[in-house]
Design an enzyme around this catalytic site. Structure first.
Site, PDB file in Angstrom:
ATOM      1  N   THR A  36     -33.158   9.099 -49.637  1.00  0.00           N
ATOM      2  CA  THR A  36     -33.989   8.362 -50.596  1.00  0.00           C
ATOM      3  C   THR A  36     -33.259   7.121 -51.117  1.00  0.00           C
ATOM      4  OG1 THR A  36     -33.163   9.927 -52.228  1.00  0.00           O
ATOM      5  CG2 THR A  36     -35.406  10.278 -51.434  1.00  0.00           C
ATOM      6  N   ASP A  37     -31.919   7.096 -51.026  1.00  0.00           N
ATOM      7  CA  ASP A  37     -31.202   5.976 -51.679  1.00  0.00           C
ATOM      8  C   ASP A  37     -31.554   4.624 -51.069  1.00  0.00           C
ATOM      9  OD1 ASP A  37     -29.594   6.402 -49.373  1.00  0.00           O
ATOM     10  OD2 ASP A  37     -27.683   6.321 -50.462  1.00  0.00           O
ATOM     11  N   GLY A 121     -14.798  13.491 -42.745  1.00  0.00           N
ATOM     12  CA  GLY A 121     -15.869  13.625 -41.750  1.00  0.00           C
ATOM     13  C   GLY A 121     -16.784  14.812 -41.972  1.00  0.00           C
ATOM     14  N   ALA A 122     -16.658  15.489 -43.111  1.00  0.00           N
ATOM     15  CA  ALA A 122     -17.479  16.679 -43.361  1.00  0.00           C
ATOM     16  C   ALA A 122     -18.778  16.346 -44.086  1.00  0.00           C
ATOM     17  CB  ALA A 122     -16.684  17.697 -44.164  1.00  0.00           C
ATOM     18  N   GLY A 123     -18.939  15.090 -44.508  1.00  0.00           N
ATOM     19  CA  GLY A 123     -20.133  14.745 -45.266  1.00  0.00           C
ATOM     20  C   GLY A 123     -19.924  14.895 -46.765  1.00  0.00           C
ATOM     21  N   SER A 127     -14.805   8.761 -47.574  1.00  0.00           N
ATOM     22  CA  SER A 127     -14.633   7.299 -47.490  1.00  0.00           C
ATOM     23  C   SER A 127     -15.070   6.613 -48.779  1.00  0.00           C
ATOM     24  CB  SER A 127     -15.334   6.714 -46.261  1.00  0.00           C
ATOM     25  OG  SER A 127     -16.682   7.047 -46.253  1.00  0.00           O
ATOM     26  N   GLU A 159     -18.187  -0.945 -46.781  1.00  0.00           N
ATOM     27  CA  GLU A 159     -18.643   0.012 -45.767  1.00  0.00           C
ATOM     28  C   GLU A 159     -19.602  -0.657 -44.766  1.00  0.00           C
ATOM     29  OE1 GLU A 159     -18.407   4.005 -44.592  1.00  0.00           O
ATOM     30  OE2 GLU A 159     -18.071   3.726 -46.719  1.00  0.00           O
ATOM     31  N   ASP A 171     -23.227   7.439 -52.426  1.00  0.00           N
ATOM     32  CA  ASP A 171     -21.893   8.034 -52.397  1.00  0.00           C
ATOM     33  C   ASP A 171     -20.925   7.277 -53.303  1.00  0.00           C
ATOM     34  OD1 ASP A 171     -23.215   9.438 -50.455  1.00  0.00           O
ATOM     35  OD2 ASP A 171     -22.236   8.434 -48.779  1.00  0.00           O
TER      36      ASP A 171
HETATM   37  C1  GLA Z   1     -25.189   9.249 -46.128  1.00  0.00           C
HETATM   38  C2  GLA Z   1     -25.182   7.864 -46.742  1.00  0.00           C
HETATM   39  C3  GLA Z   1     -25.887   7.863 -48.107  1.00  0.00           C
HETATM   40  C4  GLA Z   1     -27.264   8.509 -48.009  1.00  0.00           C
HETATM   41  C5  GLA Z   1     -27.182   9.849 -47.293  1.00  0.00           C
HETATM   42  C6  GLA Z   1     -28.537  10.464 -47.052  1.00  0.00           C
HETATM   43  O1  GLA Z   1     -24.408  10.120 -46.898  1.00  0.00           O
HETATM   44  O2  GLA Z   1     -23.849   7.422 -46.921  1.00  0.00           O
HETATM   45  O3  GLA Z   1     -25.968   6.558 -48.609  1.00  0.00           O
HETATM   46  O4  GLA Z   1     -28.177   7.658 -47.372  1.00  0.00           O
HETATM   47  O5  GLA Z   1     -26.524   9.740 -46.050  1.00  0.00           O
HETATM   48  O6  GLA Z   1     -29.136  10.824 -48.250  1.00  0.00           O
END
Ligand code: GLA
Length: 379
Positions: A36-37, A121-123, A127, A159, A171
Site C-alpha cells: 500500500t505504501d 535478506g529476510a525481509g 537495509s 535505495e 521501511d
Molecule cells: C518492501 C518495500 C516496501 C513495501 C513492501 C510491501 O518491503 O521495501 O516499501 O512496498 O515491500 O508492502
C-alpha cells in the site's frame, strides 16, 4: 551490541580524546498494510528489537572511514567525490551520503564501526536500518536535527537511485520514527505517523520461511505498474484515492487482473484503518482476523505469496494460541508475522517450526519481537 561497537571502535581506530557517539536504528516488521505504501496508502509497521549499530567519532578530514564488524571490511571515501563501491553494505553508506548532499545537507567527516543483528535478506529491512543509522550518524556529527520523514525520503532516494531498488517509503519511515510498545500508522502520502498501542496480552512473532526469491524485484515492479494502471483508469494520482464502492462500480469495465490487484490495495487500506481500531480497543482476536484477511488478499488477489509463505501461515493459524497470521514485506519468500497470545509465544514457535518443517523440509527461524523506538543516539 553497544559494547561490541564501542570496543570495535577502539580496536579499529585506537583510543581518542574525542568521546564516541553510539547510534542504533532498528529493523521492522509490518503488521498490516502490504503493498500500500507506493499507492500513497496506509501501513502499520513496528520497529523491532533487532538493529544496526554504529559507534563513531568525528574526524578532521572531510571523509568517511567505516568498518563493518560483521563483514570484517573497511570502506573509505571522500565526501566531495562520492563514487559507487562494489555493491556491498558500503554502497548503502555512500548512497545515503550522496542522497543527503542531494537534499542540501552539509556533511562532515567521521570514522566509525558498524554491526547489526537484523538478519540480512529476510525481509526485516536491514537495509533501511543501515540507511537510517548512517543518516543519523551524519546528523549527529554535523549537528542538524533529526526530521524522520525527510530522513526516510533520503533513505528511499539512496535505495531507489544509488542502489537501484524500487521500494516505497514504509521501511525507512518506521526505522526513522518507531515508538516503543507501539506500531505506527503511517499515511504514506502525507508521511504523518500516529503511534498505536500494541494490544496487551499479545506477542508479535516473526516466522522466517528460510526461502528467498530472486524474482522479487521484477514482480514488485510489475505490481507497481499494475497499480498505476488502475489509478490511471480512475483518473486519480494513486489507488489511495479509490473507495471500495467506486472500485466495485467499475468492476466490469476494468481489466480483470488490474481489478483484482486494485481490490487488494483498496481493501488493504480499509483493513489497516480497522486494525488501528482493533488495537485501540485492545482486541487481539479482531486484529488477528484482519491479519488473516490480509494474507488471503495478498495470496489470491495480489498474488505475492509463495507455497512456503502459505504453509507457514497455515501452520501458524492452526495453533490455538494464534490470533492471526500473514506474509509480511514484499513477499515471494522471506517472513510471515503472527499475533500470538503472550506467554505462549515460545511453545507456538516450536509448534510452527515442527509443522512447517514436516510440510516443507525447511527449518524456519522464529523471532519473538518487541516493539522498540526508531533511530536514536544513545548516550
Ligand atoms: C518492501 C518495500 C516496501 C513495501 C513492501 C510491501 O518491503 O521495501 O516499501 O512496498 O515491500 O508492502
Amino acid at each position: 551490541m553497544r559494547e561490541r561497537v564501542l570496543e570495535g571502535l577502539t580496536r579499529t581506530f585506537g583510543r581518542s580524546e574525542r568521546p564516541p557517539t553510539v547510534i542504533r536504528a532498528p529493523g521492522r516488521v509490518n503488521l498490516i498494510g502490504e503493498h500500500t505504501d507506493y499507492n500513497d496508502g496506509y501501513v502499520l509497521p513496528m520497529a523491532i528489537d533487532r538493529a544496526i549499530w554504529i559507534a563513531l567519532r568525528p574526524s578532521s578530514a572531510p571523509a568517511i572511514t567505516i568498518h563493518s564488524l560483521d563483514f570484517d571490511q573497511t570502506d573509505s571515501f571522500a565526501l566531495d567525490a562520492i563514487e559507487h563501491a562494489t555493491g556491498s553494505w558500503a554502497d548503502y553508506v555512500r548512497g545515503v551520503a550522496w542522497a543527503l548532499q542531494q537534499h542540501g545537507y552539509p556533511l562532515a567527516g567521521w570514522e566509525g564501526v558498524l554491526a547489526g543483528d537484523v538478519p540480512v535478506g529476510a525481509g526485516l529491512s536491514s537495509s533501511a536500518a543501515l540507511e537510517m543509522a548512517v543518516a543519523l550518524a551524519f546528523a549527529a556529527v554535523a549537528g542538524w536535527s533529526w526530521d524522520p520523514a525527510r530522513m526516510a525520503r533520503v533513505g528511499q532516494q539512496a535505495e531507489n537511485q544509488w542502489i537501484g531498488v524500487n521500494c516505497g517509503i514504509m521501511d525507512q519511515m518506521i526505522s526513522a520514527s518507531g515508538t516503543q510498545g507501539h506500531a505506527l500508522l503511517i499515511d504514506c502520502r502525507s508521511l504523518e505517523a500516529v503511534a498505536v498501542p500494541l494490544p496487551a496480552g499479545a506477542s508479535v512473532v516473526v516466522l522466517d520461511t528460510a526461502t528467498r526469491r530472486g524474482l522479487v524485484d521484477s514482480e514488485y515492479n510489475q505490481r507497481r505498474a499494475q497499480c498505476q494502471a488502475a489509478a490511471r483508469f480512475f483518473g486519480v494520482t494513486a489507488l489511495r484515492d479509490v473507495s471500495p464502492a467506486q472500485l466495485e462500480k467499475a468492476s466490469d469495465r476494468l481489466d480483470e487482473l488490474i481489478y483484482v490487484r486494485a481490490r487488494h490495495v483498496v481493501s488493504e487500506n480499509q483493513r489497516v484503518l480497522e486494525a488501528c481500531k482493533a488495537m485501540q480497543a485492545g482486541d487481539p482476536a479482531w486484529l488477528g482476523r484482519l491479519l488473516n484477511a490480509s494474507h488471503a488478499s495478498l495470496r489470491d488477489d495480489f498474488q505475492v505469496s509463495s507455497p512456503e509463505l502459505d504453509a507457514i501461515v497455515e501452520s501458524a493459524v492452526a495453533q490455538p494460541a494464534c490470533c492471526g497470521a500473514r506474509m509480511t514485506g514484499a513477499g515471494f519468500g522471506g517472513c510471515a508475522v503472527a499475533l500470538v497470545r503472550a506467554g505462549d509465544a515460545p511453545a507456538f514457535g516450536d509448534a510452527v517450526a515442527a509443522s512447517y518443517g514436516s510440510r516443507t523440509g525447511l527449518t524456519p527461524r522464529v523471532y519473538v519481537c518487541q516493539s522498540t523506538a526508531g533511530a536514536q543516539v544513545l548516550t
